[in-house]
Write a protein that holds these residues in place. Structure first.
Motif, PDB file in Angstrom:
ATOM      1  N   LEU A  59     -24.164  11.112 -31.047  1.00 10.41           N
ATOM      2  CA  LEU A  59     -25.498  11.374 -31.607  1.00 10.41           C
ATOM      3  C   LEU A  59     -26.564  10.608 -30.829  1.00 10.41           C
ATOM      4  O   LEU A  59     -27.629  11.153 -30.522  1.00 10.41           O
ATOM      5  N   ALA A  60     -26.275   9.370 -30.503  1.00  9.17           N
ATOM      6  CA  ALA A  60     -27.251   8.559 -29.761  1.00  9.17           C
ATOM      7  C   ALA A  60     -27.494   9.110 -28.362  1.00  9.17           C
ATOM      8  O   ALA A  60     -28.611   9.025 -27.833  1.00  9.17           O
ATOM      9  N   TYR A  66     -27.593  17.252 -35.563  1.00  9.07           N
ATOM     10  CA  TYR A  66     -27.554  17.749 -36.929  1.00  9.07           C
ATOM     11  C   TYR A  66     -28.193  19.135 -36.965  1.00  9.07           C
ATOM     12  O   TYR A  66     -29.278  19.350 -36.397  1.00  9.07           O
ATOM     13  N   VAL A  67     -27.555  20.088 -37.628  1.00  4.91           N
ATOM     14  CA  VAL A  67     -28.148  21.400 -37.871  1.00  4.91           C
ATOM     15  C   VAL A  67     -27.770  21.832 -39.282  1.00  4.91           C
ATOM     16  O   VAL A  67     -26.924  21.219 -39.937  1.00  4.91           O
ATOM     17  N   LEU A  68     -28.390  22.914 -39.742  1.00  7.04           N
ATOM     18  CA  LEU A  68     -28.060  23.484 -41.038  1.00  7.04           C
ATOM     19  C   LEU A  68     -27.154  24.683 -40.854  1.00  7.04           C
ATOM     20  O   LEU A  68     -27.354  25.493 -39.940  1.00  7.04           O
ATOM     21  N   SER A  69     -26.182  24.804 -41.720  1.00  9.53           N
ATOM     22  CA  SER A  69     -25.269  25.946 -41.653  1.00  9.53           C
ATOM     23  C   SER A  69     -25.986  27.203 -42.106  1.00  9.53           C
ATOM     24  O   SER A  69     -27.087  27.164 -42.658  1.00  9.53           O
ATOM     25  N   THR A  70     -25.321  28.339 -41.903  1.00  5.88           N
ATOM     26  CA  THR A  70     -25.844  29.616 -42.352  1.00  5.88           C
ATOM     27  C   THR A  70     -26.146  29.546 -43.839  1.00  5.88           C
ATOM     28  O   THR A  70     -25.343  29.074 -44.619  1.00  5.88           O
ATOM     29  N   GLY A  71     -27.317  30.050 -44.220  1.00  7.28           N
ATOM     30  CA  GLY A  71     -27.677  30.032 -45.631  1.00  7.28           C
ATOM     31  C   GLY A  71     -28.493  31.228 -46.026  1.00  7.28           C
ATOM     32  O   GLY A  71     -29.479  31.114 -46.743  1.00  7.28           O
ATOM     33  N   ARG A  81     -22.719  19.054 -34.757  1.00 11.17           N
ATOM     34  CA  ARG A  81     -21.999  19.812 -33.733  1.00 11.17           C
ATOM     35  C   ARG A  81     -22.633  19.564 -32.371  1.00 11.17           C
ATOM     36  O   ARG A  81     -23.746  19.035 -32.281  1.00 11.17           O
ATOM     37  N   PRO A  82     -21.976  19.960 -31.303  1.00  8.06           N
ATOM     38  CA  PRO A  82     -22.591  19.852 -29.981  1.00  8.06           C
ATOM     39  C   PRO A  82     -23.778  20.807 -29.875  1.00  8.06           C
ATOM     40  O   PRO A  82     -23.790  21.861 -30.510  1.00  8.06           O
ATOM     41  N   PRO A  83     -24.782  20.469 -29.088  1.00 11.77           N
ATOM     42  CA  PRO A  83     -25.889  21.403 -28.867  1.00 11.77           C
ATOM     43  C   PRO A  83     -25.370  22.740 -28.330  1.00 11.77           C
ATOM     44  O   PRO A  83     -24.425  22.785 -27.537  1.00 11.77           O
TER      45      PRO A  83
END
Length: 454
Positions: A59-60, A66-71, A81-83
């Motif tokens: 992360l550093a 950080y991302v948001l899952s499907t919603g 997750r990785p970019p």
């Protein structure tokens, strides 16, 4: 995954060793048993329950995000997750797919025709990269300017064309603009070839409008098509196959997992389970609708072991064999309890019922009273005219046989799309499956999208 589980559903020793330092799995490792992992458990104490020294360093360093899952229709959860995780999964599958790998290796441009939320997200990301706002300074209520094509380019390979929430409301100027932009992708290739990535509904709307307005000759024919954003009804796929003489491929996956299955040009699904395994568990005892339980270490920063994805599938013979999956039939949270005690009904079940009764139905939505005493099947057609009387009777009778609920049938000129830019197949007045919950997407998620990918 690396070897088969030593016990049904349980990870191998190699996988256990990979996840040993992740707090959420410590008690399972101590007990020697991994229960099914549901989304609320993933969110509990997030991100501390997932944090390891390796993840903190990633992360550093920007190697994880950080991302948001499907919603689209349901609550979204934060993941790590990785970019470009999903985009890279898409590109890898495209490059290896037996029917369409040629368009990848030829360097074909990829045109994405999907929700306006996806387009707007790409434009916002690009604006942020250029250190400028998409809104006028000090005018928070002012509408964002229409993003130019360059602002809608995800990378050197992909750009987005839709600028309207509801594709049924595209006007002639919208269609002419999109066709012109598609031609730029065609002209970029020495042989005039390009790859079309789409929501199947959006593409069907574009085809209908191009034909109705005499613009079909101006629609450059793609060399390959992938639809991977939501469930594709039988009639919609049939409509696309009637109008395009190229492979039309479905991909199944999600933000948090990447892609797990792909169809061939004939519609048969094949597993794509690199660093993954899948279990099928009946959604209720005796049901032939299965909940998908996925174990995956493809994402090194948030491996998911026995994760309930929320998706449902049916198999060729009704057995829980992932190799025999014939279709992905919707979301577990959207299952409709039948009124005649014959088990739950999935989106794919209703779709099969509708397509058998009439090939002319385009968008359909089932509205069910809360007490399940009555239902109404609302539908549009490809030609805008109601189905004939015998097909209308077959539609109503088929839904009643399927659900045990008396059903009337009503033709509509227009069924609005949800705020997410996706259609809801079920309206039962409880906020589930109404297509109105999600405000962002994870680009290319089989049934959803977000910021940096497909």
């Amino acid at each position: 995954m690396d070897g088969q589980p030593s016990r049904p559903g349980q990870p191998t020793a190699d996988i256990v060793n990979r996840i040993r330092d992740i707090p959420i799995y410590r008690s399972s490792i101590e007990r020697g048993h991994f229960p099914i992992l549901d989304k609320p458990e993933i969110a509990r104490d997030f991100p501390d329950n997932w944090m390891t020294p390796v993840l903190a360093d990633a992360l550093a360093a920007g190697k994880a995000e950080y991302v948001l899952s499907t919603g689209t229709n349901h609550a979204r959860m934060q993941i790590i997750r990785p970019p470009y995780f999903l985009l890279n999964s898409y590109y890898q599958l495209w490059s290896e797919h037996p029917d369409i790998a040629d368009t990848w290796h030829e360097g074909c441009q990829r045109v994405s025709l999907t929700t306006v939320l996806a387009t707007e997200h790409v434009a916002r990301v690009n604006a942020k990269k250029r250190r400028r706002s998409t809104s006028a300074p000090g005018a928070e209520t002012a509408p964002a300017p229409v993003p130019e094509l360059a602002d809608r380019r995800l990378d050197e390979r992909t750009f987005y064309v839709n600028l309207t929430l509801d594709p049924a409301l595209w006007d002639r100027a919208d269609v002419e603009r999109m066709l012109a932009e598609i031609r730029t992708a065609q002209q970029a290739h020495p042989e005039g070839r390009y790859h079309l990535d789409c929501s199947s509904y959006h593409l069907a709307h574009l085809v209908r409008k191009a034909i109705d307005w005499g613009l079909w000759d101006r629609f450059p024919r793609p060399a390959s098509i992938v639809h991977a954003y939501e469930y594709t009804p039988v009639n919609v796929r049939r409509f696309l196959l009637e109008h395009f003489d190229c492979p039309v491929i479905d991909l199944f996956g999600s933000t948090e997992l990447g892609y797990l299955f792909y169809s061939d040009r004939h519609g048969r699904f094949h597993p794509y389970l690199d660093k993954m395994s899948v279990e099928l568990v009946p959604v209720e005892p005796g049901s032939r609708i299965f909940s998908m339980i996925v174990s995956s270490v493809r994402n090194p920063y948030m491996p998911l072991i026995r994760y309930r994805s929320g998706d449902c599938a049916r198999t060729l013979d009704g057995t829980p064999d992932p190799e025999k999956i014939t279709r992905f039939c919707g979301r577990e949270k959207e299952l409709l309890a039948s009124a005649h005690g014959q088990g739950p009904v999935a989106q794919g079940d209703l779709d099969e019922c509708v397509s058998e009764a009439s090939p002319h139905v385009f968008v359909h939505q089932l509205r069910v009273r809360r007490d399940r005493s009555a239902a109404e099947l609302r539908y549009t057609t490809f030609d805008g005219r109601p189905v004939n009387a015998s097909e209308a009777v077959a539609l109503g009778a088929g839904v009643e046989r399927l659900t045990g609920i008396p059903c009337r049938v009503e033709h509509r000129a227009h069924i609005p799309i949800g705020k997410s830019g996706k259609y809801a197949w079920l309206d039962r007045g409880d906020g589930v499956g109404d297509g109105c919950a999600g405000e962002g997407e994870d680009l290319g998620g089989s049934r959803g999208e977000q910021a940096d990918e497909p």
